[in-house]
Design a protein around this motif. Structure first.
Motif, PDB file in Angstrom:
ATOM      1  N   LEU A  47      -4.433  -2.276  -3.525  1.00 12.96           N
ATOM      2  CA  LEU A  47      -4.928  -2.348  -2.153  1.00 12.96           C
ATOM      3  C   LEU A  47      -6.228  -3.144  -2.203  1.00 12.96           C
ATOM      4  CD1 LEU A  47      -4.614  -1.683   0.765  1.00 12.96           C
ATOM      5  CD2 LEU A  47      -5.563   0.577   0.365  1.00 12.96           C
ATOM      6  N   HIS A  50      -8.175  -7.107   2.474  1.00 10.82           N
ATOM      7  CA  HIS A  50      -7.543  -7.268   3.791  1.00 10.82           C
ATOM      8  C   HIS A  50      -6.131  -6.721   3.849  1.00 10.82           C
ATOM      9  CE1 HIS A  50     -10.861 -10.001   4.327  1.00 10.82           C
ATOM     10  NE2 HIS A  50     -10.414 -10.779   3.388  1.00 10.82           N
ATOM     11  N   ALA A  51      -5.558  -6.390   2.702  1.00 14.61           N
ATOM     12  CA  ALA A  51      -4.144  -6.013   2.681  1.00 14.61           C
ATOM     13  C   ALA A  51      -3.784  -5.486   1.294  1.00 14.61           C
ATOM     14  CB  ALA A  51      -3.278  -7.233   3.005  1.00 14.61           C
ATOM     15  N   TYR A  52      -2.535  -5.033   1.170  1.00 19.96           N
ATOM     16  CA  TYR A  52      -1.999  -4.746  -0.156  1.00 19.96           C
ATOM     17  C   TYR A  52      -1.799  -6.078  -0.886  1.00 19.96           C
ATOM     18  CZ  TYR A  52      -1.097   0.113   1.093  1.00 19.96           C
ATOM     19  OH  TYR A  52      -1.235   1.422   1.449  1.00 19.96           O
ATOM     20  N   PRO A  96       1.552  -8.161   1.578  1.00 22.45           N
ATOM     21  CA  PRO A  96       2.710  -7.288   1.814  1.00 22.45           C
ATOM     22  C   PRO A  96       2.330  -6.032   2.604  1.00 22.45           C
ATOM     23  CG  PRO A  96       1.957  -7.039  -0.443  1.00 22.45           C
ATOM     24  CD  PRO A  96       1.104  -8.123   0.174  1.00 22.45           C
ATOM     25  N   LYS A  97       3.306  -5.503   3.317  1.00 22.73           N
ATOM     26  CA  LYS A  97       3.137  -4.202   3.988  1.00 22.73           C
ATOM     27  C   LYS A  97       3.742  -3.133   3.075  1.00 22.73           C
ATOM     28  CE  LYS A  97       2.018  -6.253   7.963  1.00 22.73           C
ATOM     29  NZ  LYS A  97       1.048  -7.243   7.483  1.00 22.73           N
ATOM     30  N   LEU A  98       3.126  -1.968   3.082  1.00 25.36           N
ATOM     31  CA  LEU A  98       3.573  -0.917   2.168  1.00 25.36           C
ATOM     32  C   LEU A  98       5.066  -0.639   2.309  1.00 25.36           C
ATOM     33  CD1 LEU A  98       2.909   1.201   0.025  1.00 25.36           C
ATOM     34  CD2 LEU A  98       2.246   2.755   1.873  1.00 25.36           C
ATOM     35  N   ARG A  99       5.554  -0.588   3.544  1.00 24.42           N
ATOM     36  CA  ARG A  99       6.968  -0.257   3.762  1.00 24.42           C
ATOM     37  C   ARG A  99       7.903  -1.293   3.145  1.00 24.42           C
ATOM     38  NH1 ARG A  99       7.315   3.653   7.664  1.00 24.42           N
ATOM     39  NH2 ARG A  99       5.671   3.634   9.231  1.00 24.42           N
TER      40      ARG A  99
ATOM     41  N   ASP B  14      -5.961   0.621   6.268  1.00 22.40           N
ATOM     42  CA  ASP B  14      -4.809   1.268   6.899  1.00 22.40           C
ATOM     43  C   ASP B  14      -3.709   1.516   5.865  1.00 22.40           C
ATOM     44  OD1 ASP B  14      -3.303   1.878   9.554  1.00 22.40           O
ATOM     45  OD2 ASP B  14      -1.948   0.594   8.394  1.00 22.40           O
ATOM     46  N   LEU B  15      -3.124   2.688   5.895  1.00 23.19           N
ATOM     47  CA  LEU B  15      -2.126   3.035   4.875  1.00 23.19           C
ATOM     48  C   LEU B  15      -0.939   2.079   4.854  1.00 23.19           C
ATOM     49  CD1 LEU B  15      -0.851   4.923   2.746  1.00 23.19           C
ATOM     50  CD2 LEU B  15       0.150   6.199   4.644  1.00 23.19           C
ATOM     51  N   ILE B  16      -0.422   1.715   6.002  1.00 22.53           N
ATOM     52  CA  ILE B  16       0.807   0.896   6.030  1.00 22.53           C
ATOM     53  C   ILE B  16       0.491  -0.594   5.973  1.00 22.53           C
ATOM     54  CG2 ILE B  16       2.904   0.340   7.328  1.00 22.53           C
ATOM     55  CD1 ILE B  16       2.838   3.246   6.407  1.00 22.53           C
ATOM     56  N   GLU B  17      -0.411  -1.044   6.850  1.00 24.53           N
ATOM     57  CA  GLU B  17      -0.721  -2.477   6.922  1.00 24.53           C
ATOM     58  C   GLU B  17      -1.663  -2.899   5.797  1.00 24.53           C
ATOM     59  OE1 GLU B  17       0.430  -4.622   9.504  1.00 24.53           O
ATOM     60  OE2 GLU B  17       1.760  -2.929   9.913  1.00 24.53           O
ATOM     61  N   GLY B  18      -2.504  -1.989   5.364  1.00 22.79           N
ATOM     62  CA  GLY B  18      -3.463  -2.295   4.304  1.00 22.79           C
ATOM     63  C   GLY B  18      -4.733  -2.963   4.792  1.00 22.79           C
TER      64      GLY B  18
END
Lengths: 556, 99
Positions: A47, A50-52, A96-99, B14-18
């Motif tokens: 993480l 800005h994002a994963y 990427p998005k976690l899902r 954010d957990l999903i978007e990060g």
């Protein structure tokens, strides 16, 4: 190239299914972040700012066309249409998005790839000479051994919770293109009395406390490789400094205990382990070696190359800069620069990935490499095909003729993406490359490696850059320290600091000053930057960089 | 003597978007720092951080970040936090896309 067997396929599929369930449990609240974090890291998911970020392993930097096409598909479908090739020969997706991550891993598994052990305190992706199997100066192709090490280290039960991460690099040549002296273990294939074995180097590394590795044995018989490496990692696993994260790498263990004591401990552990290796590993290695059989190289006239070389100055410039001698004189090793002036070092768009994959399929025996210098390599290209390849690369912004030159900069993602960074790297690399392109000096300057890291963890290898740049946070402002004289090759050396750092708006000017000083004091056009530095030392560069300080000293 | 407390916001990913998110006064999360709660009391800050850390299913890695009151609401102080409000400098991706 290696192709997954049934065991590999089942293992990777099973891991994707496990991770899919873990992501599901994280999203439904069954797992806390503290519980989930080690699981995601084992599967390459960070993480960031800005994002994963998903870091995908490219074992020993080798890819086939189908895999490169799949990386492009993943970039388009689940990311932002590009990927970032790293100094560890991997690729990172920044958005990427976690899902979506389980689907991305499933798509990787479809082409025999994964993200396992690209993070965490494990044995990481094994890297290798990016010219493996093609270089003219090679004793043997290092990739079969690298693949054996991948299989041995993946999910190795003793080595899943090491004191810190552990990195292994392998080369089969005297010329070190894999930075083996800056790895936890560096292996070089050598020959003695007609038998192949390894020079084993241990305790190298960059980061907070940079160290050049030390030779623990100058000849290890090939059949002893796995038990010997298992002994090294096992000794470190036991005595490594788990009390202090910053002292946990094996370089500190070797430094604190001394190489002689470490050798004694490793020998003792090796004596215990060796009998357990019955020779199955050597049978497996033989099977792997068969899969790395050299491609059938065609014999044909190289006239189209010679004609283009004589007539087209743009092609000639690219050929002079981006080609390396292949072991077959009719062939060449092509380096495709991912360093167009002003672009992000190591980034390739999905379209560019597809172009490179298609070129490899059509002209390059279906093979591509990722170099630790963040470029792409076509290792086996017939010279007659080079003019066509160059023309295609030109159409897609991939024909920059700058390999090994000042704009071929290694840069980590820095604070544009990385949560650990203390300053940005990418804009500094972009500005330096743009500036020297404007000056039209880079061919005049010649071989000069700039390496930039955005924090002391040194992913950008700044310690071993001819010019190293380290981005720091000084009282809430980005500030850049410069080191000179580093060397990543078989003559590895750590750079020395010039003095106080420079703010972002002054760093390009500082690099220009260093380069101008080199041009002024080099003994001839043939003397490279690093040769000049070794001859003159730091003094002329320091005087040029800090004239006020020098003037004050003279006045005192 | 302890240092004087400077204003803060609670921020996380954010957990999903990060992506970066900030805690609001009404216990929600916003993607616009200007909508965040500006915390000017140290003890209150610790309580707000504890609350944020309990939001396992929404926010990851909550922490207190320096902020100051601007024309439209809280603004970041440190360059790292400024970058988190907009995105990387090499691509127009992240929050700057919708700004």
């Amino acid at each position: 190239m290696y192709h997954y067997n049934d065991f590999d396929t089942a293992f990777v599929r099973n891991r994707v299914a496990q991770f899919r369930a873990q992501v599901g449990r994280r999203i439904d609240g069954s797992l806390t972040e503290d519980e989930f974090k080690p699981l995601r890291l084992m599967n390459g998911l960070y993480l960031q700012l800005h994002a994963y970020m998903l870091r995908v392993a490219i074992p020993y930097g080798t890819l086939n066309s189908r895999q490169m096409h799949q990386l492009a598909m993943i970039a388009d479908r689940w990311d932002r249409g590009y990927g970032h090739f790293t100094t560890r020969q991997n690729i990172q997706y920044n958005w990427p998005k976690l899902r979506d991550v389980p689907d991305m891993l499933e798509a990787l598994a479809d082409v025999g790839m994964h993200a396992i052990q690209t993070s965490g305190n494990t044995i990481r992706n094994v890297t290798a000479d990016h010219f493996a199997g093609a270089a003219a100066d090679e004793v043997a192709d290092p990739r079969p051994v690298a693949e054996l090490l991948r299989q041995w280290s993946t999910d190795h039960p003793e080595f899943q919770f090491l004191p810190r991460k552990f990195k292994i690099a392998v080369t089969g040549a005297e010329a070190d293109r894999a930075v083996i002296r800056a790895h936890d273990i560096g292996l070089r294939i050598v020959e003695r009395d007609g038998a192949q074995g390894f020079e084993v180097i241990v305790g190298g590394g960059l980061g907070r406390t940079p160290m050049i590795g030390k030779v623990i044995t100058d000849f290890l018989p090939q059949a002893d490789l796995l038990p010997y490496l298992e002994a090294i990692v096992s000794v470190w696993n036991l005595i490594g400094r788990r009390d202090n994260k910053y002292k946990a790498r094996i370089k500190i263990t070797v430094h604190e205990h001394g190489i002689d004591e470490i050798r004694t401990l490793v020998d003792a552990r090796f004596a215990e382990l060796r009998p357990a290796f019955s020779g199955v590993d050597q049978q497996i290695l033989a099977g792997i070696e068969a899969q790395f059989a050299p491609p059938p190289l065609r014999a044909a006239p190289v006239a189209p190359f010679e004609t283009a070389y004589a007539k087209d100055p743009v092609f000639r410039s690219w050929a002079d800069t981006n080609l390396t001698a292949h072991r077959d004189p009719q062939h060449a090793i092509v380096q495709i620069s991912l360093k167009a002036h002003g672009a992000t070092p190591g980034d390739a768009s999905a379209e560019q990935m597809r172009v490179m994959a298609d070129l490899a399929e059509r002209y390059g025996h279906n093979e591509l490499r990722v170099s630790h210098e963040q470029n792409i390599v076509l290792p086996h290209v017939h010279k007659a095909d080079l003019p066509l390849i160059h023309a295609v690369l030109q159409q897609h912004g991939l024909a920059t003729a700058n390999i090994g030159l000042i704009s071929d900069i290694i840069a980590c993602p820095g604070m544009d993406y990385c949560a650990l960074a203390t300053a940005r790297s990418i804009p500094i690399a972009q500005e330096i490359a743009t500036r020297f392109d404007e000056l039209k000096l880079e061919h005049e300057i010649g071989d000069l490696k700039i390496k930039i890291s955005g924090c002391i963890n040194a992913c950008g290898h700044h310690h071993v850059g001819h010019i190293g740049i380290l981005g720091l946070d000084r009282a809430g402002v980005e500030n850049y320290q410069i080191t000179l004289g580093g060397d990543h090759t078989q003559t590895a050396a750590l750079g020395a600091r010039t003095g106080p750092g420079f703010p972002a708006e002054e760093i390009v000017g500082a690099v220009e000053t260093i380069v101008q000083t080199y041009l002024d004091i080099r003994s001839s056009r043939e003397e490279t930057f690093i040769e000049t530095f070794r001859r003159t030392g730091m003094t002329p560069f320091k005087s040029a960089l800090y004239p006020d300080k020098e003037a004050a000293r003279d006045a005192a | 003597m302890s240092r004087e407390f400077t204003p803060k916001v609670v921020t996380a990913n954010d957990l999903i978007e990060g992506d970066a998110i900030w805690l609001t006064e009404d216990d929600g999360w916003t993607r616009d720092i200007a909508q965040a709660e500006l915390i000017e009391d140290e003890a209150h800050g610790q309580l707000r951080l504890l609350h944020a850390l309990s939001q396992h299913s929404v926010a990851v890695g909550a922490y207190l970040a320096e902020a100051q009151l601007g024309e439209w609401g809280p603004q970041p102080v440190h360059f790292r936090e400024i970058f988190r409000t907009r995105g990387p400098s090499n691509h127009a991706h992240g929050k700057q896309e919708s700004a």
